[in-house]
Motif scaffolding. Structure first.
Motif, mmCIF file in Angstrom:
data_model
loop_
_atom_site.group_PDB
_atom_site.id
_atom_site.type_symbol
_atom_site.label_atom_id
_atom_site.label_comp_id
_atom_site.label_asym_id
_atom_site.label_seq_id
_atom_site.Cartn_x
_atom_site.Cartn_y
_atom_site.Cartn_z
ATOM 1 N N PHE A 211 0.681 -1.289 0.380
ATOM 2 C CA PHE A 211 0.163 -0.079 0.345
ATOM 3 C C PHE A 211 0.944 1.216 -0.087
ATOM 4 C CE2 PHE A 211 -1.138 3.741 2.779
ATOM 5 C CZ PHE A 211 -2.520 4.018 1.830
ATOM 6 N N ASP A 214 2.347 1.947 -3.297
ATOM 7 C CA ASP A 214 1.082 3.044 -4.192
ATOM 8 C C ASP A 214 1.020 4.223 -3.479
ATOM 9 O OD1 ASP A 214 0.650 0.358 -4.975
ATOM 10 O OD2 ASP A 214 -0.843 -0.659 -4.319
ATOM 11 N N VAL A 215 1.318 4.932 -2.461
ATOM 12 C CA VAL A 215 1.484 5.947 -1.984
ATOM 13 C C VAL A 215 2.023 7.199 -2.733
ATOM 14 C CG1 VAL A 215 1.210 7.617 -0.365
ATOM 15 C CG2 VAL A 215 -0.226 5.225 0.170
ATOM 16 N N TRP A 217 4.565 5.725 -5.635
ATOM 17 C CA TRP A 217 3.997 5.443 -6.406
ATOM 18 C C TRP A 217 2.847 6.470 -7.612
ATOM 19 C CZ3 TRP A 217 7.588 1.881 -9.518
ATOM 20 C CH2 TRP A 217 7.196 2.081 -10.930
ATOM 21 N N PRO B 117 -4.356 2.143 -8.285
ATOM 22 C CA PRO B 117 -3.980 3.072 -6.566
ATOM 23 C C PRO B 117 -4.558 3.580 -7.070
ATOM 24 C CG PRO B 117 -1.982 1.489 -6.764
ATOM 25 C CD PRO B 117 -2.928 1.845 -8.352
ATOM 26 N N PHE B 121 -7.374 5.553 -4.298
ATOM 27 C CA PHE B 121 -7.347 6.951 -3.134
ATOM 28 C C PHE B 121 -8.171 8.532 -3.605
ATOM 29 C CE2 PHE B 121 -2.357 5.527 -3.502
ATOM 30 C CZ PHE B 121 -2.561 4.750 -2.644
ATOM 31 N N SER B 234 0.080 1.073 -12.869
ATOM 32 C CA SER B 234 1.371 0.742 -11.935
ATOM 33 C C SER B 234 0.871 -0.622 -11.127
ATOM 34 C CB SER B 234 -0.190 1.485 -10.893
ATOM 35 O OG SER B 234 -0.322 2.277 -11.002
ATOM 36 N N PRO B 235 2.083 -0.868 -11.073
ATOM 37 C CA PRO B 235 2.871 -2.192 -10.350
ATOM 38 C C PRO B 235 1.576 -3.118 -9.690
ATOM 39 C CG PRO B 235 4.667 -1.181 -10.082
ATOM 40 C CD PRO B 235 3.197 -0.366 -10.052
#
Lengths: 246, 246
Positions: A211, A214-215, A217, B117, B121, B234-235
């Motif tokens: 997580f 991801d923040v 990225w 992600p 968010f 994104s991964p």
């Protein structure tokens, strides 16, 4: 699912970093490779300011949930690192020295008016994660710091070589961080290795680090989209002087 | 700051929509113009599923904060619209009919494993906004629905004309929405016009609508970055069959 040994858990965590830490993001390749315009670097520093500014709020949110005074004491050093002992020291003040050195107006930066909304959403997601998940997951989400000394080394070297408007003084923030990050991440790693004793807890720890990757990225994705290609800046967000309005 | 009349407030709100609603986003120009690949449409539907799925959670969060039974009753119809009376009706079920018709596996979609992600968010930011801000701001953040009948009309017409794999049946979700959105947005607009009586309250209402426009816009920015250009996924997120891994 089986319980991992502490060393296996650490290996899995380090593997997440090797695959998903934002060191691998194309924006950082540009930034560290001397390929960014000054406007792109301004946009990066301006947006990343919000991350810096929210870190003590994130850390205080974690402290506020700890029933263990020892953990609260340990975590408190992060507040000191970021907020300093006075208005002129601490990580946030050093970040603002960076944005000022890059030619951004101090009041504009702290007003947050120029932020990309995606920056705000990603950073706020981190704060909410720390408030809403278990303390173990909250601690685990800090573990990207395991990987930050390497990226900071690359950044210092690459930016000093790549940009004539960047000096060692400009980058004072990064000079201070590696020993702090090393101390903090060693503590946090030791904590999760001791506390995550069930398969579920260990999976939650691994997911927390994913997580957090991801923040970080997502913030670079948003910068790339707005300022590298296709340069679609969200309505109201910062537009560098060297970027044509699209 | 002066107090705006109710009509001035409405005009300001409509002006925000005219400038910042995601109808203007380049991704929607592609989608509605018949320029998307099937994979891009899959990515859009997959990510937007998370928005659909969180809407009743957002609405229940708002109801949970209302002390006025009349407002709770009114807002409850939104739960009915999205969750339906059974597992096979309601907006979420119709959205899943869309993702299935587009060739996505139902279990994969609802697992949320393929989400960008940034989608998570942005959508979570909306839920948190409704939980943390005033009820007035929470109501105001729903006002993007004022503008949705027009975009839905454009979407229905453009997608039916532009894609041979899209039928009126595929788009059943959108057939149902305009009258619901019109009823809901008229109620919400009337509410904020009556309740926002101070300059501060009115500015908060305007900011809430801007925030919500950002939530929608950021989701399309992320789709564009991952699936249009530069196609940096994104991964871990969904990669369409027709998109080469970059």
């Amino acid at each position: 699912m089986n319980v991992l040994s502490a060393d296996e858990l650490e290996a899995r965590l380090r593997d997440i970093g090797a695959r998903r830490y934002h060191r691998l993001h194309p924006f950082h390749h540009l930034l560290h490779g001397g390929k960014c315009t000054k406007g792109q670097i301004q946009a990066w520093a301006l947006n990343r300011y919000y991350y810096q500014a929210q870190i003590p709020i994130k850390d205080a949110s974690l402290i506020a949930r700890c029933t263990d005074p020892a953990l609260r004491r340990e975590w408190r050093s992060r507040l000191v690192d970021h907020d300093g002992e006075s208005a002129t020291d601490g990580g946030i003040a050093r970040w603002l020295a960076l944005t000022t050195a890059l030619g951004l107006d101090h009041d504009y930066v702290v007003s947050l008016r120029g932020l990309l909304p995606a920056t705000r959403f990603a950073v706020d997601a981190y704060v909410h994660f720390v408030r809403e998940r278990t303390v173990l997951e909250a601690v685990a989400s800090s573990l990207t710091e395991l990987f930050s000394p390497v990226i900071i080394g690359e950044r210092m070297e690459g930016m000093l070589r790549g940009y004539d408007f960047v000096t060692r003084d400009t980058l004072a923030y990064f000079d201070k961080r590696p020993p702090q990050a090393q101390r903090d991440s060693e503590f946090a790693l030791d904590y999760v290795k001791r506390q995550a004793m069930t398969p579920e807890g260990q999976q939650a720890v691994l997911a927390a680090l994913e997580f957090k990757c991801d923040v970080l990225w997502a913030q670079l994705d948003a910068l790339y989209h707005a300022y590298v290609a296709p340069k679609h800046v969200s309505p109201g967000a910062f537009i560098p002087a060297d970027q044509e309005q699209s």
